[in-house]
Enzyme design. Structure first.
Site, mmCIF file in Angstrom:
data_model
loop_
_atom_site.group_PDB
_atom_site.id
_atom_site.type_symbol
_atom_site.label_atom_id
_atom_site.label_comp_id
_atom_site.label_asym_id
_atom_site.label_seq_id
_atom_site.Cartn_x
_atom_site.Cartn_y
_atom_site.Cartn_z
ATOM 1 N N LYS A 1 0.887 -1.332 0.176
ATOM 2 C CA LYS A 1 0.579 0.198 -0.282
ATOM 3 C C LYS A 1 1.169 1.259 -0.208
ATOM 4 O O LYS A 1 2.385 1.410 0.977
ATOM 5 C CB LYS A 1 -1.106 0.055 1.150
ATOM 6 C CG LYS A 1 -1.814 0.979 0.915
ATOM 7 C CD LYS A 1 -3.238 0.303 0.428
ATOM 8 C CE LYS A 1 -4.229 1.183 0.032
ATOM 9 N NZ LYS A 1 -5.760 0.321 -0.148
ATOM 10 N N ASP B 1 -7.023 4.546 -4.488
ATOM 11 C CA ASP B 1 -7.463 3.879 -3.250
ATOM 12 C C ASP B 1 -8.356 5.836 -2.932
ATOM 13 O O ASP B 1 -9.128 6.601 -3.520
ATOM 14 C CB ASP B 1 -6.546 4.078 -1.903
ATOM 15 C CG ASP B 1 -7.640 3.622 -0.840
ATOM 16 O OD1 ASP B 1 -7.718 2.545 -0.535
ATOM 17 O OD2 ASP B 1 -7.199 4.290 0.899
HETATM 18 P P1 NDP Z 1 -12.654 7.962 -2.312
HETATM 19 O O1 NDP Z 1 -12.342 8.762 -2.521
HETATM 20 O O2 NDP Z 1 -13.479 7.444 -3.605
HETATM 21 O O3 NDP Z 1 -14.174 7.916 -1.756
HETATM 22 C C1 NDP Z 1 -14.586 7.674 -0.564
HETATM 23 C C2 NDP Z 1 -15.181 8.468 0.919
HETATM 24 O O4 NDP Z 1 -15.277 8.600 1.473
HETATM 25 C C3 NDP Z 1 -15.555 10.063 0.437
HETATM 26 O O5 NDP Z 1 -16.848 9.730 -0.217
HETATM 27 C C4 NDP Z 1 -15.509 10.638 1.226
HETATM 28 O O6 NDP Z 1 -15.757 12.213 2.188
HETATM 29 C C5 NDP Z 1 -15.001 9.825 2.081
HETATM 30 N N1 NDP Z 1 -14.393 10.023 3.470
HETATM 31 C C6 NDP Z 1 -12.897 9.646 3.225
HETATM 32 N N2 NDP Z 1 -12.154 9.928 3.985
HETATM 33 C C7 NDP Z 1 -13.110 10.213 5.370
HETATM 34 C C8 NDP Z 1 -13.399 10.833 6.385
HETATM 35 N N3 NDP Z 1 -12.224 10.698 7.259
HETATM 36 N N4 NDP Z 1 -14.198 10.976 7.473
HETATM 37 C C9 NDP Z 1 -15.061 10.701 6.498
HETATM 38 N N5 NDP Z 1 -15.446 10.284 5.296
HETATM 39 C C10 NDP Z 1 -14.756 10.118 4.723
HETATM 40 O O7 NDP Z 1 -12.416 6.607 -1.978
HETATM 41 P P2 NDP Z 1 -13.100 5.104 -2.627
HETATM 42 O O8 NDP Z 1 -14.554 5.131 -2.465
HETATM 43 O O9 NDP Z 1 -12.064 4.284 -2.906
HETATM 44 O O10 NDP Z 1 -12.226 4.109 -1.402
HETATM 45 C C11 NDP Z 1 -13.483 4.185 0.201
HETATM 46 C C12 NDP Z 1 -12.607 2.743 1.209
HETATM 47 O O11 NDP Z 1 -12.970 2.131 0.640
HETATM 48 C C13 NDP Z 1 -11.476 3.765 2.088
HETATM 49 O O12 NDP Z 1 -11.466 2.523 3.359
HETATM 50 C C14 NDP Z 1 -10.670 2.368 0.746
HETATM 51 O O13 NDP Z 1 -9.501 1.957 1.975
HETATM 52 C C15 NDP Z 1 -11.549 1.009 0.665
HETATM 53 N N6 NDP Z 1 -11.086 0.180 -0.395
HETATM 54 C C16 NDP Z 1 -11.065 1.011 -1.919
HETATM 55 C C17 NDP Z 1 -10.897 -0.244 -2.555
HETATM 56 C C18 NDP Z 1 -10.866 0.999 -4.502
HETATM 57 O O14 NDP Z 1 -10.969 0.128 -5.439
HETATM 58 N N7 NDP Z 1 -11.507 2.061 -4.464
HETATM 59 C C19 NDP Z 1 -10.563 -1.354 -2.838
HETATM 60 C C20 NDP Z 1 -10.916 -2.044 -1.440
HETATM 61 C C21 NDP Z 1 -10.837 -0.624 -0.103
HETATM 62 P P3 NDP Z 1 -14.819 12.910 0.901
HETATM 63 O O15 NDP Z 1 -15.504 13.686 -0.298
HETATM 64 O O16 NDP Z 1 -15.316 14.399 2.042
HETATM 65 O O17 NDP Z 1 -13.837 13.334 1.729
#
Ligand code: NDP
Length: 447
Positions: A125, A165
């Protein structure tokens, strides 16, 4: 279990100040207790000490120039945790909260997740404390180029293959790939995944993590004589994972009534209009608050850490934002509101006390390592297509993804039953993954 206790103690001392990493390691190691009891030889070969120590941890300076001509300095990371079963593989996160502890927890979990996919990929990562919010396109590009100016020497299609991510989507992967190609003067498409379709990306990669989560949930409910159809669902986050989990849940007949971002949540009793969310988040890169301005009857609640969403009544909760977004108090609220199943789309969204509460209270928990593995599995399918110089159709990739997720559920279920922990899919996932990695490590000797 002297050996396990001893390892946990040493881990705490050695990784002092890394709470997220310690939390992830503790969760895995404690569920492995029955396996370790069966294998006293693990102590002699320090297997647990080795599996919790990254093979390599790289930290580097990323300097770049903002639109005002001011030089900015961020810290970049790549953690190559375990390569026993294949090239390191795992996403890049750009978020101001990124630090060594978060990188190590994500890389550690990734090793187990990747093993569960059944595909030949090790765990890694990376990322940076860079905050993409409010940055211009040119600033994002300059940051990505500077990041790659160091990262390129540590990655390669047979060495380490990063992906997206939080904060890293198709735009960032494009800039990173462009810079890698320029430095290397070679078209090594398999060095990054999550690429655009025009230059080696895979159909269905964008949808894969969210869809995969719902495929896993479908299997888990089926094993418990239930279905997704007709259920009320709440989903935290509104990024890549949340959006496509919502899409598939709706296709399966669920009613998704709430989503969120880091500023607050929206509740739409009529069911979320996903086209509005996509427009706000994927096109305008705006805030979820906007949804309530555009959709009649929807309510917005301002909230710093997305927790307000767990007050909403539902049958299924899907945390898809970030780590530790469900604590014990939230878990109790969810249970009181009638939630029967929780599916972790985000990595480690449920803290240790909340996990214990769900398991003790008969709430089905689909653990992240297994339930969100669809993203990395499809990344591995992207690597296969790059190697073959051939592209599968959306339907072909989606079908393979569905199969992989069904197999992952079956493996978790089987391992949990084998060790007398039926319905504990957290333990099942850890045990099934550990079995594969530990065998590969033992076969490869002390390295
Ligand atoms: P994105 O950046 O596309 O979206 C993240 C979302 O979560 C946004 O709505 C963001 O809000 C919110 N968010 C992020 N950090 C915080 C925080 N500290 N507190 C509150 N809200 C938060 O990321 P992904 O959808 O890709 O990833 C989301 C999760 O899924 C993560 O844990 C990631 O590790 C996991 N994941 C992702 C994969 C992928 O293929 N993308 C694969 C496997 C796991 P805002 O826009 O306001 O920051």
């Amino acid at each position: 279990m002297e050996y396990l206790q001893d390892v946990l103690e040493k881990l705490k001392t050695k990784n002092n100040g890394e709470p997220e990493f310690l939390q992830a390691a503790y969760e895995v190691l404690t569920t492995l207790k029955p396996v370790i009891e069966k294998h006293p030889e693990f102590k002699q070969s320090a297997l647990l000490e080795r599996i919790t120590e990254p093979e390599r941890l790289i930290s580097f300076r990323v300097s770049w120039i903002d639109d005002n001509g001011q030089v900015q300095v961020n810290r970049g990371y790549r953690v190559q945790f375990n390569g026993a079963i294949g090239p390191y593989k795992g996403g890049l996160r750009f978020h101001p909260s990124v630090n060594q502890s978060i990188m190590k927890f994500l890389a550690f979990e990734q090793c187990f997740k990747n093993a569960l996919t059944g595909l030949p990929i090790g765990g890694g990562k990376g990322g940076s404390d860079f905050d993409p919010k409010g940055k211009s396109d040119n600033e994002i590009m300059r940051f990505c180029q500077s990041f790659m100016n160091e990262l390129y020497r540590h990655i390669g299609q047979d060495v380490d293959v990063p992906a997206g991510d939080i904060g890293v989507g198709a735009r960032e992967i494009g800039y990173l790939f462009g810079q890698y190609r320029k430095i290397r003067n070679a078209y090594e498409a398999g060095v990054l995944t999550g690429k655009g379709l025009e230059y080696g990306g895979s159909l269905a990669r964008k949808e894969a993590t969210g869809y995969g989560l719902i495929y896993f949930m479908r299997e888990m409910l089926k094993a418990n004589a239930d279905t997704i159809n007709g259920k009320t669902v709440i989903i935290s986050g509104s990024g890549n994972v949340a959006i496509y989990a919502c899409e598939k849940a709706q296709q399966y007949g669920a009613k998704v009534v709430a989503m969120s971002d880091s500023n607050g949540s929206i509740y739409d009793p009529e069911g979320i209009k996903l086209d509005v969310i996509k427009q706000i988040k994927e096109v305008e890169r705006g805030r979820i608050k906007e949804y309530a301005n555009r959709v009649k009857g929807a309510v917005y609640t301002e909230d710093k850490d997305t927790r307000s969403i767990w007050n909403i009544k539902a049958d299924i909760a899907l945390p898809c934002a970030t780590q530790n977004e469900i604590n014990l108090e939230d878990a109790k609220k969810l249970a009181a509101n009638g939630v029967k199943a929780v599916g972790e789309g985000a990595n480690m969204p449920t803290d240790l006390e909340a996990i214990e509460y769900f398991l003790k209270n008969g709430i089905l928990l689909a653990p992240a390592k297994a339930a969100n593995a669809g993203g990395v599995a499809t990344s591995a399918l992207e690597m296969s297509q790059n190697s073959m110089r051939y592209s599968w159709t959306f339907e072909e990739v989606d079908k393979k993804l569905d199969n992989i997720m069904s197999n992952i559920f079956a493996a978790c279920d089987k391992a949990a039953k084998e060790y007398g922990m039926e319905k504990n899919y957290v333990a099942g996932a850890n045990i099934a993954a550990f079995d594969k990695i530990s065998k590969a490590m033992i076969a490869q000797g002390i390295i």
